[in-house]
Design a protein around this motif. Structure first.
Motif, mmCIF file in Angstrom:
data_model
loop_
_atom_site.group_PDB
_atom_site.id
_atom_site.type_symbol
_atom_site.label_atom_id
_atom_site.label_comp_id
_atom_site.label_asym_id
_atom_site.label_seq_id
_atom_site.Cartn_x
_atom_site.Cartn_y
_atom_site.Cartn_z
ATOM 1 N N PHE A 42 0.842 -1.198 0.000
ATOM 2 C CA PHE A 42 0.000 0.000 0.000
ATOM 3 C C PHE A 42 0.878 1.250 0.000
ATOM 4 N N TYR A 94 -3.087 0.398 -3.997
ATOM 5 C CA TYR A 94 -2.887 -0.937 -3.430
ATOM 6 C C TYR A 94 -2.450 -1.908 -4.514
ATOM 7 N N GLN A 124 -1.586 -6.104 -5.192
ATOM 8 C CA GLN A 124 -1.523 -7.493 -4.757
ATOM 9 C C GLN A 124 -0.537 -8.158 -5.714
ATOM 10 N N ASP A 182 -6.143 -1.294 -6.908
ATOM 11 C CA ASP A 182 -6.914 -0.124 -6.487
ATOM 12 C C ASP A 182 -5.997 1.089 -6.563
ATOM 13 N N SER A 218 -4.191 -10.422 1.857
ATOM 14 C CA SER A 218 -5.164 -9.340 1.756
ATOM 15 C C SER A 218 -5.889 -9.162 3.088
ATOM 16 N N PHE A 219 -6.535 -8.020 3.251
ATOM 17 C CA PHE A 219 -7.254 -7.748 4.488
ATOM 18 C C PHE A 219 -8.461 -8.640 4.668
ATOM 19 N N GLN A 220 -8.837 -9.323 3.618
ATOM 20 C CA GLN A 220 -9.967 -10.213 3.756
ATOM 21 C C GLN A 220 -9.601 -11.437 4.601
ATOM 22 N N THR A 221 -8.303 -11.581 4.838
ATOM 23 C CA THR A 221 -7.852 -12.665 5.704
ATOM 24 C C THR A 221 -7.880 -12.192 7.149
ATOM 25 N N ILE A 239 -0.712 -5.180 9.219
ATOM 26 C CA ILE A 239 -0.079 -4.318 8.225
ATOM 27 C C ILE A 239 1.113 -3.628 8.860
#
Lengths: 117, 110
Positions: free
Chosen positions: A33, A48, A50, A56, A98-101, A106
């Protein structure tokens, strides 16, 4: 290294000059990021990645700002034709996934302090 | 977009005192984190706490997701606790960006 490394730490640019800010994330971290922090404010999201994919870039303030991460590790934030309002600290951060984890942490670098005169 | 507000905006404590910092957010979130930014600008992650309570030494945090707020407790404060404390939440949906609050500037005096 053990943490997120950014260079240069301090940069003074003349208005109209191009600058490039480098970020070395923690080895193996998938997510990267860039944030911009103006004096006295909280960090604001810029972009962002990945791996090498820029997923993004909604926070980039203008087309003068460009970021890349061509091999999925080191990233560069480039600002063309700098203006005084670009003066800020530019923070790079990385995370393992990812933050979905759930529970993902961070890690931020110390930032690159840019002053445009 | 989601709004994140923190209170108080600044706080001065004597060493050894306790404090509570608050973070209010305007929509449901999947990710909430607390950070400490030291006087040299380094942001350190303190807690990942989208709900529930966690403790780490003298620090603890509680998030009540249904009421859209989170609290950070600092007990027996030390001068090294000085700096800015930020709450940050995810931007909603599938985004991976964090939306940072306005911050609480803490100064702990010896």
């Amino acid at each position: 290294g053990a943490g997120v490394s950014q260079s240069p730490r301090y940069k003074v640019a003349k208005r109209g000059q191009d600058v490039a800010l480098r970020c070395d994330p923690i080895s193996g971290h998938v997510s990267l990021f860039w944030y911009q922090q103006a004096l006295g404010q909280g960090p604001e999201f810029l972009t962002y990645f990945q791996n090498e994919a820029q997923l993004d870039k909604s926070g980039l303030p203008s087309d003068r700002f460009f970021a890349e991460r061509p091999e999925g590790s080191v990233s560069t934030l480039k600002i063309q034709r700098t203006q005084q309002e670009d003066s800020a600290v530019y923070l790079c951060a990385s995370s393992l996934a990812s933050f979905q984890t759930s529970g993902n942490t961070i890690y931020f670098g110390e930032g690159s302090w840019l002053t445009v005169v | 977009g989601i709004q994140v507000e923190q209170s108080p905006p600044d706080l001065i404590l004597q060493e050894g005192a306790n404090s509570t910092l608050r973070c209010n957010f305007s929509d449901s979130v999947n990710n909430l984190q607390w950070f400490h930014q030291n006087p040299w600008g380094q942001l350190i992650n303190l807690f990942y706490i989208p709900s529930g309570t966690k403790q780490n030494g003298r620090l603890s945090a509680t998030t009540v997701a249904t009421e859209r707020y989170s609290l950070l407790y600092i007990s027996s404060s030390q001068t090294t606790d000085s700096g800015v404390y930020f709450c940050a939440v995810d931007g909603g949906g599938a985004t991976n960006k964090l939306i940072f609050g306005t911050g609480t500037l803490l100064a702990v005096q010896p």
